[in-house]
Scaffold this motif. Structure first.
Motif, PDB file in Angstrom:
ATOM      1  N   ALA A  34       6.864  -5.790  11.196  1.00 22.77           N
ATOM      2  CA  ALA A  34       6.863  -4.569  10.379  1.00 22.77           C
ATOM      3  C   ALA A  34       6.398  -4.901   8.971  1.00 22.77           C
ATOM      4  N   GLU A  35       5.904  -3.876   8.270  1.00 19.36           N
ATOM      5  CA  GLU A  35       5.430  -4.043   6.899  1.00 19.36           C
ATOM      6  C   GLU A  35       5.941  -2.899   6.034  1.00 19.36           C
ATOM      7  N   ALA A  36       6.102  -3.190   4.742  1.00 19.08           N
ATOM      8  CA  ALA A  36       6.488  -2.154   3.776  1.00 19.08           C
ATOM      9  C   ALA A  36       5.707  -2.385   2.496  1.00 19.08           C
ATOM     10  N   GLU A  37       5.407  -1.276   1.778  1.00 14.30           N
ATOM     11  CA  GLU A  37       4.679  -1.413   0.517  1.00 14.30           C
ATOM     12  C   GLU A  37       5.550  -1.124  -0.698  1.00 14.30           C
ATOM     13  N   ARG A  38       6.775  -0.651  -0.477  1.00 12.03           N
ATOM     14  CA  ARG A  38       7.696  -0.365  -1.579  1.00 12.03           C
ATOM     15  C   ARG A  38       9.108  -0.786  -1.186  1.00 12.03           C
ATOM     16  N   GLY A  39       9.877  -1.173  -2.184  1.00  9.95           N
ATOM     17  CA  GLY A  39      11.245  -1.583  -1.932  1.00  9.95           C
ATOM     18  C   GLY A  39      12.087  -0.493  -1.308  1.00  9.95           C
TER      19      GLY A  39
END
Length: 214
Positions: A34-39
């Motif tokens: 999985a990936e995220a661009e914001r906390g």
């Protein structure tokens, strides 16, 4: 075959995530799930995917990496987070470790360092890049830590090292043939003397003081 280490990759730049995802895809022992661009997105993804290790950028818009690390570790104190940043100043290392990260490496590091750090943290260890340990070894704060450690009793020193290596109080109790309560009391005493609250901070001190190697 052993299951690959599941990674949640957090960085606000899609091209950076793509690059590191491609890099890690060459390792059979690691899988980016999985990936995220914001906390702000991370906790929900953490609950959904149950990653083994979170690779966390520190400089993101909105809730930055340090605060994201802190919030995850408050909710799950067993979370394994590797801070992965462009910042190579020791102050960032200290802040990330104090927030609960189990490791810190710089984005300019060799790809093999990232893989090594992930593997070490997944196994329950602590990984702080050697460069940061060398840069901090001459600071007065580290000299202060060495003085405190040198004054430890033999039993305090043994328990300090085991805690820094990630042993739980129950495991230390079995290892040293001591009661759990005795080990817990020693742990409280050691953290109080060093003025820290987390195992990661103890490990950082053990590493920069030269009493434990990566």
């Amino acid at each position: 075959m052993k299951a690959p280490i599941k990674i949640l990759l957090v960085d606000d730049h899609a091209i950076v995530r793509a690059g590191f995802r491609m890099l890690l895809s060459t390792e059979d022992s690691i899988e980016v799930i999985a990936e995220a661009e914001r906390g702000e997105e991370v906790w929900q993804l953490y609950l959904e995917y149950h990653p083994d290790v979170v690779v966390m950028d520190l400089s993101m818009p909105g809730m930055g990496g340090i605060e994201t690390i802190r919030r995850i570790c408050i909710k799950d104190n067993s979370a394994k987070i590797l801070a992965f940043s462009v910042h190579d100043e020791i102050v960032y290392v200290n802040r990330a470790i104090a927030a609960g990260a189990k490791g810190y490496i710089c984005k300019k590091s060799a790809p093999s360092i990232l893989v090594q750090a992930i593997q070490k943290i997944a196994m329950g260890g602590i990984y702080i890049e050697t460069e940061f340990l060398e840069n901090s070894s001459g600071q007065s704060n580290e000299t202060h830590y060495k003085t405190i450690i040198e004054a430890f009793s033999t039993r305090e020193f043994d328990i300090f090292l085991l805690l820094a290596r990630g042993f739980t109080s129950h495991k230390i109790s079995d290892e040293l043939c001591l009661s759990y309560k005795t080990v817990a009391n020693y742990g409280t005493q050691i953290r109080s003397k060093l003025k820290v609250s987390s195992v990661a901070e103890l490990a950082h001190i053990a590493l920069v003081s030269g009493v434990m190697k990566n």
